[in-house]
Enzyme design. Structure first.
Site, PDB file in Angstrom:
ATOM      1  N   GLY A  11      32.890  42.636  35.376  1.00  0.00           N
ATOM      2  CA  GLY A  11      33.336  41.876  36.460  1.00  0.00           C
ATOM      3  C   GLY A  11      34.888  42.110  36.458  1.00  0.00           C
ATOM      4  O   GLY A  11      35.293  42.565  35.409  1.00  0.00           O
ATOM      5  N   ASP A  12      35.660  41.733  37.501  1.00  0.00           N
ATOM      6  CA  ASP A  12      37.067  41.789  37.780  1.00  0.00           C
ATOM      7  C   ASP A  12      37.786  43.212  37.679  1.00  0.00           C
ATOM      8  O   ASP A  12      38.564  43.428  36.862  1.00  0.00           O
ATOM      9  CB  ASP A  12      37.506  40.830  36.767  1.00  0.00           C
ATOM     10  CG  ASP A  12      37.204  39.377  36.868  1.00  0.00           C
ATOM     11  OD1 ASP A  12      36.937  39.112  38.149  1.00  0.00           O
ATOM     12  OD2 ASP A  12      37.129  38.750  35.827  1.00  0.00           O
ATOM     13  N   LYS A  15      37.110  45.189  42.310  1.00  0.00           N
ATOM     14  CA  LYS A  15      36.240  45.711  43.533  1.00  0.00           C
ATOM     15  C   LYS A  15      36.834  45.123  44.953  1.00  0.00           C
ATOM     16  O   LYS A  15      36.956  45.923  45.979  1.00  0.00           O
ATOM     17  CB  LYS A  15      34.837  44.868  43.295  1.00  0.00           C
ATOM     18  CG  LYS A  15      34.183  45.350  42.114  1.00  0.00           C
ATOM     19  CD  LYS A  15      32.838  44.421  41.939  1.00  0.00           C
ATOM     20  CE  LYS A  15      33.209  43.169  41.577  1.00  0.00           C
ATOM     21  NZ  LYS A  15      33.597  42.884  40.524  1.00  0.00           N
ATOM     22  N   ASN A  37      31.813  31.658  42.589  1.00  0.00           N
ATOM     23  CA  ASN A  37      32.149  32.118  41.289  1.00  0.00           C
ATOM     24  C   ASN A  37      33.000  33.413  41.380  1.00  0.00           C
ATOM     25  O   ASN A  37      33.514  33.801  40.392  1.00  0.00           O
ATOM     26  CB  ASN A  37      31.079  32.256  40.247  1.00  0.00           C
ATOM     27  CG  ASN A  37      29.810  33.011  40.735  1.00  0.00           C
ATOM     28  OD1 ASN A  37      29.694  33.176  42.039  1.00  0.00           O
ATOM     29  ND2 ASN A  37      29.039  33.608  40.003  1.00  0.00           N
ATOM     30  N   HIS A  40      38.024  37.783  44.122  1.00  0.00           N
ATOM     31  CA  HIS A  40      38.450  38.988  44.617  1.00  0.00           C
ATOM     32  C   HIS A  40      39.903  38.866  45.002  1.00  0.00           C
ATOM     33  O   HIS A  40      40.283  38.363  46.040  1.00  0.00           O
ATOM     34  CB  HIS A  40      37.475  39.689  45.247  1.00  0.00           C
ATOM     35  CG  HIS A  40      36.040  39.940  45.042  1.00  0.00           C
ATOM     36  ND1 HIS A  40      35.209  40.511  45.759  1.00  0.00           N
ATOM     37  CD2 HIS A  40      35.423  39.894  43.894  1.00  0.00           C
ATOM     38  CE1 HIS A  40      34.104  40.384  45.285  1.00  0.00           C
ATOM     39  NE2 HIS A  40      34.329  40.285  44.046  1.00  0.00           N
ATOM     40  N   THR A  41      40.736  39.357  44.355  1.00  0.00           N
ATOM     41  CA  THR A  41      42.423  39.555  44.518  1.00  0.00           C
ATOM     42  C   THR A  41      42.353  40.792  45.383  1.00  0.00           C
ATOM     43  O   THR A  41      42.261  41.894  45.093  1.00  0.00           O
ATOM     44  CB  THR A  41      43.228  39.486  43.564  1.00  0.00           C
ATOM     45  OG1 THR A  41      42.424  38.674  42.619  1.00  0.00           O
ATOM     46  CG2 THR A  41      44.564  39.056  43.787  1.00  0.00           C
ATOM     47  N   THR A 239      25.436  36.195  34.921  1.00  0.00           N
ATOM     48  CA  THR A 239      25.278  35.421  36.223  1.00  0.00           C
ATOM     49  C   THR A 239      23.753  35.173  36.553  1.00  0.00           C
ATOM     50  O   THR A 239      22.972  35.782  35.686  1.00  0.00           O
ATOM     51  CB  THR A 239      26.207  35.901  37.351  1.00  0.00           C
ATOM     52  OG1 THR A 239      26.347  34.753  38.306  1.00  0.00           O
ATOM     53  CG2 THR A 239      25.543  37.242  38.000  1.00  0.00           C
ATOM     54  N   SER A 412      43.293  54.059  40.505  1.00  0.00           N
ATOM     55  CA  SER A 412      44.095  52.992  40.850  1.00  0.00           C
ATOM     56  C   SER A 412      45.341  52.686  39.897  1.00  0.00           C
ATOM     57  O   SER A 412      44.785  52.520  38.722  1.00  0.00           O
ATOM     58  CB  SER A 412      43.142  51.905  41.384  1.00  0.00           C
ATOM     59  OG  SER A 412      44.185  50.676  41.582  1.00  0.00           O
TER      60      SER A 412
HETATM   61  P1  GDP Z   1      37.249  41.957  41.138  1.00  0.00           P
HETATM   62  O1  GDP Z   1      36.659  40.731  40.987  1.00  0.00           O
HETATM   63  O2  GDP Z   1      36.508  43.014  40.833  1.00  0.00           O
HETATM   64  O3  GDP Z   1      37.508  42.155  42.858  1.00  0.00           O
HETATM   65  O4  GDP Z   1      38.634  42.028  40.585  1.00  0.00           O
HETATM   66  P2  GDP Z   1      39.708  40.727  40.555  1.00  0.00           P
HETATM   67  O5  GDP Z   1      40.467  40.737  41.612  1.00  0.00           O
HETATM   68  O6  GDP Z   1      39.078  39.549  39.786  1.00  0.00           O
HETATM   69  O7  GDP Z   1      40.949  41.392  39.308  1.00  0.00           O
HETATM   70  C1  GDP Z   1      41.361  42.650  39.330  1.00  0.00           C
HETATM   71  C2  GDP Z   1      43.025  42.225  39.544  1.00  0.00           C
HETATM   72  O8  GDP Z   1      43.854  43.544  39.220  1.00  0.00           O
HETATM   73  C3  GDP Z   1      43.514  41.700  40.600  1.00  0.00           C
HETATM   74  O9  GDP Z   1      44.548  40.677  40.380  1.00  0.00           O
HETATM   75  C4  GDP Z   1      44.026  42.881  41.442  1.00  0.00           C
HETATM   76  O10 GDP Z   1      45.301  42.643  42.151  1.00  0.00           O
HETATM   77  C5  GDP Z   1      44.478  43.589  40.125  1.00  0.00           C
HETATM   78  N1  GDP Z   1      44.483  45.141  40.250  1.00  0.00           N
HETATM   79  C6  GDP Z   1      43.539  45.857  40.823  1.00  0.00           C
HETATM   80  N2  GDP Z   1      43.716  47.203  40.753  1.00  0.00           N
HETATM   81  C7  GDP Z   1      44.765  47.188  40.163  1.00  0.00           C
HETATM   82  C8  GDP Z   1      45.477  48.295  39.455  1.00  0.00           C
HETATM   83  O11 GDP Z   1      45.212  49.447  39.597  1.00  0.00           O
HETATM   84  N3  GDP Z   1      46.768  48.093  38.912  1.00  0.00           N
HETATM   85  C9  GDP Z   1      47.215  46.749  38.624  1.00  0.00           C
HETATM   86  N4  GDP Z   1      48.137  46.737  38.086  1.00  0.00           N
HETATM   87  N5  GDP Z   1      46.529  45.844  39.113  1.00  0.00           N
HETATM   88  C10 GDP Z   1      45.387  46.052  39.947  1.00  0.00           C
HETATM   89 MG    MG Z   2      37.017  38.855  39.936  1.00  0.00          MG
END
Ligand code: GDP
Ligand code: MG
Length: 426
Positions: A11-12, A15, A37, A40-41, A239, A412
């Site tokens: 996870g994280d 996505k 739970n 997604h940022t 999960t 990315s």
């Molecule tokens: P998700 O749960 O899979 O959607 O991922 P999260 O949002 O929990 O965690 C990914 C984090 O990495 C977030 O804070 C994003 O803004 C950040 N992020 C995503 N892609 C990149 C990247 O290529 N480089 C950097 N530095 N940050 C990224």
């Molecule tokens: Mg996440």
């Protein structure tokens, strides 16, 4: 075109960020499992958003967002999430948000049960997000759930609620000796939080079937990753739902539809929230440095994430169970500070080397076999074409592609929408 975007790791992986980027090609985005739970940022021209329940397409003007029957929904949380976005100028109406009448409601007593159990376990805890997810899925399968559609029939709701509360109190009150759940209180909670959501509740199957027949493009957005899947993940540190692409159409409400494509999101290093085996973990300074560089703190909970080297056995396994045909490799920019980049190429279990990801107790005994690749030691966050990448970064991507045997289509290099490289575009 029916595409699933799923996590390859724990996870994280980013996505939400990739759904936000690729979402422009889709008419509809569906969340098909899990609850709040998830975290997604998304960072785009409208600002920075953390989404727990709403599909990431809610930030796009022309995308319809669906919350499928496979989801569990804490309606108080959803209401707050909708209000928060509305305050930031995002328009949410019955035209761009559709909630399945068959999605299960996550109650405050599920959250309470989650916390009571984690506290009872103390140092044996699972590392739950304490959002009630395991208890609500357990109740769903016990057929003691209340679904979103039940809100449409207030006259029968009291009877259903009474029966469930009576049963629930056997555990909450009788078992844990905590304060008894009260039916009136729960009905009041349902009224306050449920009524504002009623305009969104519908038969999403009907809506999506029509969309499929009209050849609309649909994106299925997963939460968490392959290694957290209830059946194929690191059980019991998983999960409580199916995080796999093969469940996408079912959890979305159109089980007869077939996916055209599965895009796996895979991070350039590893991170893992909560307890459980995590073979390639970094400790001490090595861990702190990567955690800081990657901003690895839970979006849903703020917890520091455990971090480690890219894990080839785990990622190969994740790709296999997801059936991913194409990978987006995220957060490559985070590794820019490293002189040498450690990669976990295999495991050693009971003195034997293996590149197969084991499940069950064997995983607990696995030790990482680490190789080092050259770092690039420069900022790559402004690279937009393959040619812009330093040779060491290109070599790192190629190495991972070869070892995991899956095509890396996107790389990315930043959190912002346009900070990526399409490896197919010269
Ligand atoms: P998700 O749960 O899979 O959607 O991922 P999260 O949002 O929990 O965690 C990914 C984090 O990495 C977030 O804070 C994003 O803004 C950040 N992020 C995503 N892609 C990149 C990247 O290529 N480089 C950097 N530095 N940050 C990224
Ligand atoms: Mg996440």
């Amino acid at each position: 075109m029916l595409t699933a975007i799923v996590g390859i790791n724990w996870g994280d992986e980013g996505k939400g960020r990739m759904v936000d980027l690729l979402g422009s090609q889709y008419d509809i985005i569906v969340r098909y499992q899990g609850g709040n739970n998830a975290g997604h940022t998304v960072v785009n021209e409208k600002g920075k958003f953390i989404l727990n329940l709403l599909p990431s397409g809610i930030l796009r003007n022309d995308t319809v967002n669906v919350m499928g029957p496979g989801m569990v929904i804490d309606i108080a949380h959803l209401r707050r999430e909708i209000d928060g976005l509305t305050e930031k100028g995002i328009k949410i109406t019955a035209d761009n948000l559709k909630i399945s009448h068959a999605a299960t409601i996550c109650f405050p007593y599920h959250v309470r049960q989650d916390i009571l159990e984690e506290e009872r376990l103390a140092d044996r805890k699972y590392g739950s997000t304490r959002r009630g997810i395991a208890p609500v899925y357990a109740d769903k399968y016990m057929k003691k759930g209340i679904r979103m559609g039940d809100l449409l029939f207030p006259e029968t709701l009291r009877e259903k609620m009474e029966g469930i509360v009576e049963w629930k109190n056997l555990m909450i009150h009788g078992g844990y000796r905590d304060q008894a759940v009260d039916t009136d209180e729960m009905l009041e909670w349902l009224k306050i939080n449920g009524e504002p959501l009623l305009p969104f509740v519908c038969d999403v199957t009907e809506y999506l079937e029509k969309a499929v027949s009209e050849n609309k493009n649909i994106l299925f957005e997963a939460q968490l990753g392959a290694l957290r899947d209830i059946d194929f993940g690191i059980y019991p540190y998983t999960t409580s739902s199916t995080t796999l692409a093969s469940f996408a159409t079912t959890g979305a409400g159109i089980p007869g539809a077939k996916l055209d494509k599965v895009i796996g999101i895979m991070k350039a290093y590893s991170s893992c929230v909560g307890e459980g085996p995590f073979v390639a973990e970094f400790f001490g300074d090595e861990g702190n440095r990567l955690r800081e560089a990657g901003g690895e703190y839970g979006a849903a909970t703020g917890r520091p994430r455990r971090v480690g080297a890219f894990d080839i056995p785990a990622s190969r396994y994740g790709i296999k169970v997801q059936g991913a045909e194409e990978i987006a490799l995220t957060k490559l920019d985070v590794l820019s500070y490293m002189e040498k980049i450690p990669v976990c190429v295999a495991y050693e279990i009971d003195g034997e080397r293996t590149d197969k990801f084991p499940t069950g107790d064997r995983l607990l005994r696995a030790r990482p076999v680490i190789e080092h690749l050259d770092g690039w030691k420069c900022d790559i966050s402004r690279c937009r074409r393959k040619e812009d990448l330093p040779p060491e970064a290109a070599a790192y991507i190629r190495y991972i592609e070869e070892k995991t045997e899956c095509k890396i289509r996107y790389v990315s290099v930043g959190a912002e929408r346009d900070a990526y490289i399409d490896m197919d575009n010269a």
